[in-house]
Motif scaffolding. Structure first.
Motif, PDB file in Angstrom:
ATOM      1  N   PRO A 233      -5.101  -2.578  43.724  1.00 37.67           N
ATOM      2  CA  PRO A 233      -5.251  -1.452  42.804  1.00 37.67           C
ATOM      3  C   PRO A 233      -5.590  -0.165  43.559  1.00 37.67           C
ATOM      4  O   PRO A 233      -6.451  -0.169  44.449  1.00 37.67           O
ATOM      5  CB  PRO A 233      -6.420  -1.893  41.904  1.00 37.67           C
ATOM      6  CG  PRO A 233      -6.414  -3.378  41.975  1.00 37.67           C
ATOM      7  CD  PRO A 233      -5.980  -3.712  43.372  1.00 37.67           C
ATOM      8  N   GLY A 234      -4.884   0.890  43.239  1.00 36.08           N
ATOM      9  CA  GLY A 234      -5.120   2.172  43.881  1.00 36.08           C
ATOM     10  C   GLY A 234      -4.300   2.427  45.123  1.00 36.08           C
ATOM     11  O   GLY A 234      -4.218   3.559  45.601  1.00 36.08           O
ATOM     12  N   LEU A 235      -3.673   1.376  45.671  1.00 35.60           N
ATOM     13  CA  LEU A 235      -2.872   1.503  46.894  1.00 35.60           C
ATOM     14  C   LEU A 235      -1.420   1.170  46.588  1.00 35.60           C
ATOM     15  O   LEU A 235      -1.119   0.438  45.653  1.00 35.60           O
ATOM     16  CB  LEU A 235      -3.397   0.571  47.980  1.00 35.60           C
ATOM     17  CG  LEU A 235      -4.886   0.650  48.306  1.00 35.60           C
ATOM     18  CD1 LEU A 235      -5.230  -0.315  49.427  1.00 35.60           C
ATOM     19  CD2 LEU A 235      -5.301   2.071  48.644  1.00 35.60           C
ATOM     20  N   VAL A 236      -0.503   1.707  47.407  1.00 33.12           N
ATOM     21  CA  VAL A 236       0.920   1.428  47.184  1.00 33.12           C
ATOM     22  C   VAL A 236       1.681   1.063  48.448  1.00 33.12           C
ATOM     23  O   VAL A 236       2.817   0.594  48.369  1.00 33.12           O
ATOM     24  CB  VAL A 236       1.625   2.620  46.496  1.00 33.12           C
ATOM     25  CG1 VAL A 236       1.034   2.891  45.127  1.00 33.12           C
ATOM     26  CG2 VAL A 236       1.583   3.887  47.361  1.00 33.12           C
ATOM     27  N   GLY A 237       1.108   1.267  49.621  1.00 34.99           N
ATOM     28  CA  GLY A 237       1.847   0.956  50.838  1.00 34.99           C
ATOM     29  C   GLY A 237       0.958   0.922  52.065  1.00 34.99           C
ATOM     30  O   GLY A 237      -0.120   1.542  52.096  1.00 34.99           O
ATOM     31  N   ALA A 238       1.393   0.185  53.090  1.00 36.86           N
ATOM     32  CA  ALA A 238       0.647   0.079  54.336  1.00 36.86           C
ATOM     33  C   ALA A 238       1.629  -0.171  55.473  1.00 36.86           C
ATOM     34  O   ALA A 238       2.558  -0.983  55.340  1.00 36.86           O
ATOM     35  CB  ALA A 238      -0.378  -1.052  54.257  1.00 36.86           C
ATOM     36  N   HIS A 239       1.423   0.516  56.607  1.00 36.88           N
ATOM     37  CA  HIS A 239       2.406   0.510  57.684  1.00 36.88           C
ATOM     38  C   HIS A 239       1.692   0.501  59.033  1.00 36.88           C
ATOM     39  O   HIS A 239       0.683   1.188  59.220  1.00 36.88           O
ATOM     40  CB  HIS A 239       3.311   1.739  57.561  1.00 36.88           C
ATOM     41  CG  HIS A 239       3.740   1.995  56.148  1.00 36.88           C
ATOM     42  ND1 HIS A 239       4.718   1.248  55.527  1.00 36.88           N
ATOM     43  CD2 HIS A 239       3.255   2.861  55.215  1.00 36.88           C
ATOM     44  CE1 HIS A 239       4.851   1.664  54.272  1.00 36.88           C
ATOM     45  NE2 HIS A 239       3.973   2.644  54.059  1.00 36.88           N
ATOM     46  N   LEU A 240       2.226  -0.266  59.964  1.00 35.60           N
ATOM     47  CA  LEU A 240       1.647  -0.401  61.297  1.00 35.60           C
ATOM     48  C   LEU A 240       2.641   0.127  62.321  1.00 35.60           C
ATOM     49  O   LEU A 240       3.787  -0.339  62.386  1.00 35.60           O
ATOM     50  CB  LEU A 240       1.315  -1.865  61.587  1.00 35.60           C
ATOM     51  CG  LEU A 240       0.746  -2.176  62.977  1.00 35.60           C
ATOM     52  CD1 LEU A 240      -0.579  -1.451  63.215  1.00 35.60           C
ATOM     53  CD2 LEU A 240       0.568  -3.684  63.146  1.00 35.60           C
ATOM     54  N   LEU A 241       2.205   1.097  63.128  1.00 33.53           N
ATOM     55  CA  LEU A 241       3.038   1.751  64.126  1.00 33.53           C
ATOM     56  C   LEU A 241       2.431   1.569  65.510  1.00 33.53           C
ATOM     57  O   LEU A 241       1.213   1.495  65.662  1.00 33.53           O
ATOM     58  CB  LEU A 241       3.151   3.257  63.832  1.00 33.53           C
ATOM     59  CG  LEU A 241       3.393   3.686  62.382  1.00 33.53           C
ATOM     60  CD1 LEU A 241       3.344   5.210  62.279  1.00 33.53           C
ATOM     61  CD2 LEU A 241       4.718   3.150  61.878  1.00 33.53           C
ATOM     62  N   ARG A 242       3.304   1.546  66.526  1.00 32.91           N
ATOM     63  CA  ARG A 242       2.833   1.451  67.908  1.00 32.91           C
ATOM     64  C   ARG A 242       3.504   2.528  68.748  1.00 32.91           C
ATOM     65  O   ARG A 242       4.735   2.627  68.801  1.00 32.91           O
ATOM     66  CB  ARG A 242       3.150   0.073  68.500  1.00 32.91           C
ATOM     67  CG  ARG A 242       2.634  -0.102  69.942  1.00 32.91           C
ATOM     68  CD  ARG A 242       3.120  -1.416  70.526  1.00 32.91           C
ATOM     69  NE  ARG A 242       4.568  -1.420  70.682  1.00 32.91           N
ATOM     70  CZ  ARG A 242       5.323  -2.524  70.618  1.00 32.91           C
ATOM     71  NH1 ARG A 242       4.767  -3.690  70.377  1.00 32.91           N
ATOM     72  NH2 ARG A 242       6.632  -2.450  70.775  1.00 32.91           N
ATOM     73  N   HIS A 243       2.695   3.328  69.428  1.00 34.28           N
ATOM     74  CA  HIS A 243       3.229   4.391  70.279  1.00 34.28           C
ATOM     75  C   HIS A 243       3.891   3.827  71.526  1.00 34.28           C
ATOM     76  O   HIS A 243       3.441   2.844  72.107  1.00 34.28           O
ATOM     77  CB  HIS A 243       2.111   5.344  70.704  1.00 34.28           C
ATOM     78  CG  HIS A 243       2.528   6.310  71.768  1.00 34.28           C
ATOM     79  ND1 HIS A 243       3.368   7.366  71.529  1.00 34.28           N
ATOM     80  CD2 HIS A 243       2.239   6.336  73.098  1.00 34.28           C
ATOM     81  CE1 HIS A 243       3.571   8.029  72.657  1.00 34.28           C
ATOM     82  NE2 HIS A 243       2.904   7.426  73.625  1.00 34.28           N
ATOM     83  N   GLU A 244       4.974   4.498  71.932  1.00 33.10           N
ATOM     84  CA  GLU A 244       5.634   4.204  73.203  1.00 33.10           C
ATOM     85  C   GLU A 244       6.104   5.533  73.777  1.00 33.10           C
ATOM     86  O   GLU A 244       6.845   6.272  73.126  1.00 33.10           O
ATOM     87  CB  GLU A 244       6.819   3.267  72.977  1.00 33.10           C
ATOM     88  CG  GLU A 244       7.531   2.846  74.251  1.00 33.10           C
ATOM     89  CD  GLU A 244       8.630   1.842  73.971  1.00 33.10           C
ATOM     90  OE1 GLU A 244       9.750   2.041  74.475  1.00 33.10           O
ATOM     91  OE2 GLU A 244       8.379   0.877  73.224  1.00 33.10           O
ATOM     92  N   THR A 245       5.676   5.851  74.972  1.00 34.56           N
ATOM     93  CA  THR A 245       6.026   7.139  75.580  1.00 34.56           C
ATOM     94  C   THR A 245       7.481   7.129  76.039  1.00 34.56           C
ATOM     95  O   THR A 245       7.860   6.297  76.860  1.00 34.56           O
ATOM     96  CB  THR A 245       5.115   7.448  76.771  1.00 34.56           C
ATOM     97  OG1 THR A 245       3.754   7.465  76.334  1.00 34.56           O
ATOM     98  CG2 THR A 245       5.466   8.800  77.377  1.00 34.56           C
ATOM     99  N   PRO A 246       8.314   8.043  75.524  1.00 36.34           N
ATOM    100  CA  PRO A 246       9.715   8.066  75.958  1.00 36.34           C
ATOM    101  C   PRO A 246       9.843   8.696  77.344  1.00 36.34           C
ATOM    102  O   PRO A 246       9.029   9.534  77.729  1.00 36.34           O
ATOM    103  CB  PRO A 246      10.389   8.937  74.889  1.00 36.34           C
ATOM    104  CG  PRO A 246       9.310   9.847  74.420  1.00 36.34           C
ATOM    105  CD  PRO A 246       8.034   9.053  74.485  1.00 36.34           C
ATOM    106  N   PRO A 247      10.867   8.300  78.094  1.00 37.23           N
ATOM    107  CA  PRO A 247      11.046   8.834  79.449  1.00 37.23           C
ATOM    108  C   PRO A 247      11.729  10.203  79.432  1.00 37.23           C
ATOM    109  O   PRO A 247      12.888  10.360  79.831  1.00 37.23           O
ATOM    110  CB  PRO A 247      11.927   7.768  80.115  1.00 37.23           C
ATOM    111  CG  PRO A 247      12.755   7.234  78.987  1.00 37.23           C
ATOM    112  CD  PRO A 247      11.864   7.255  77.770  1.00 37.23           C
TER     113      PRO A 247
END
Length: 226
Positions: free
Chosen positions: A143-157
């Motif tokens: 209740p009260g929430l609609v989405g959750a997402h997990l991201l991981r940084h990767e430094t581009p060359p």
């Protein structure tokens, strides 16, 4: 995959109150259309601090990770418009992460957002990813929430771009949790209980996780602004 694509740009910065009006005009009416015209950009969303501070959180959803090092994107980063050149120095304390999407559940845009910047503890990458990914579907259905997402940084060359040179040194967030919902209190509860810094450490995160609450300003898909 609930985000529009398999990659995302996640950014945080501070914008002084006396610059906020021009910034929002520029960001909504020049910057969004410019970015969304780049192949691979699917949707951009901007939130402001929900606690009255100067903070801005911005997320672009991208087709795939290759977009962050594409020729079309780098061309824009290295040839900012006069208006962009004038606004870039006002982006203070910039944190900018080029991310792969590790897991995603539910919607990506809502009235409020909780972002948590964290890093895995030593030898805990796999354990932390599984633990967080397993919780996303449950979070998105609360209740009260609609989405959750997990991201991981990767430094581009890629070399430092002109926009980065104007702003100064950008920092990065290693891993990012983005939880969105229509009830600010529900997000605040998540922030202080199951995703507090202490709770995250028990799942395998390093110490010092940083959570912030945001409120929606503007969201646009490619067709909305191009």
């Amino acid at each position: 995959m609930s985000l529009l694509g398999n990659a995302a740009l996640a950014m945080w910065w501070d914008m002084a109150a006396d610059q906020r009006s021009e910034f929002e005009h520029w960001h909504s009416h020049e910057h969004f259309p410019e970015r969304m015209a780049i192949p691979g950009f699917r949707r951009g969303t901007r939130w402001a601090s929900a606690t009255g501070g100067e903070g801005i959180f911005q997320m672009y959803e991208l087709d795939d990770y290759g977009v962050v090092q594409s020729a079309a994107y780098l061309e824009r980063l290295n040839a900012p418009t006069p208006w962009s050149t004038r606004m870039m120095p006002h982006h203070r304390n910039m944190v900018r992460s080029q991310c792969r999407v590790l897991a995603s559940a539910g919607g990506a845009v809502a009235r409020h957002a909780l972002t948590i910047r964290l890093s895995p503890g030593p030898d805990s990458h796999a354990r932390l990813q599984v633990a967080l990914s397993d919780r996303l579907n449950t979070l998105a259905a609360q209740p009260g929430l609609v989405g959750a997402h997990l991201l991981r940084h990767e430094t581009p060359p890629i070399a430092t771009t002109r926009e980065q040179q104007i702003r100064g040194s950008d920092r990065v967030a290693d891993w990012v949790l983005v939880i969105v919902g229509y009830d600010l209190d529900a997000l605040r509860t998540v922030q202080t209980t199951e995703f507090s810094a202490t709770a995250l450490q028990a799942l395998g995160a390093d110490g010092g996780a940083l959570g912030e609450l945001h409120e929606l300003c503007h969201s646009a898909a490619r067709a909305d602004v191009t």
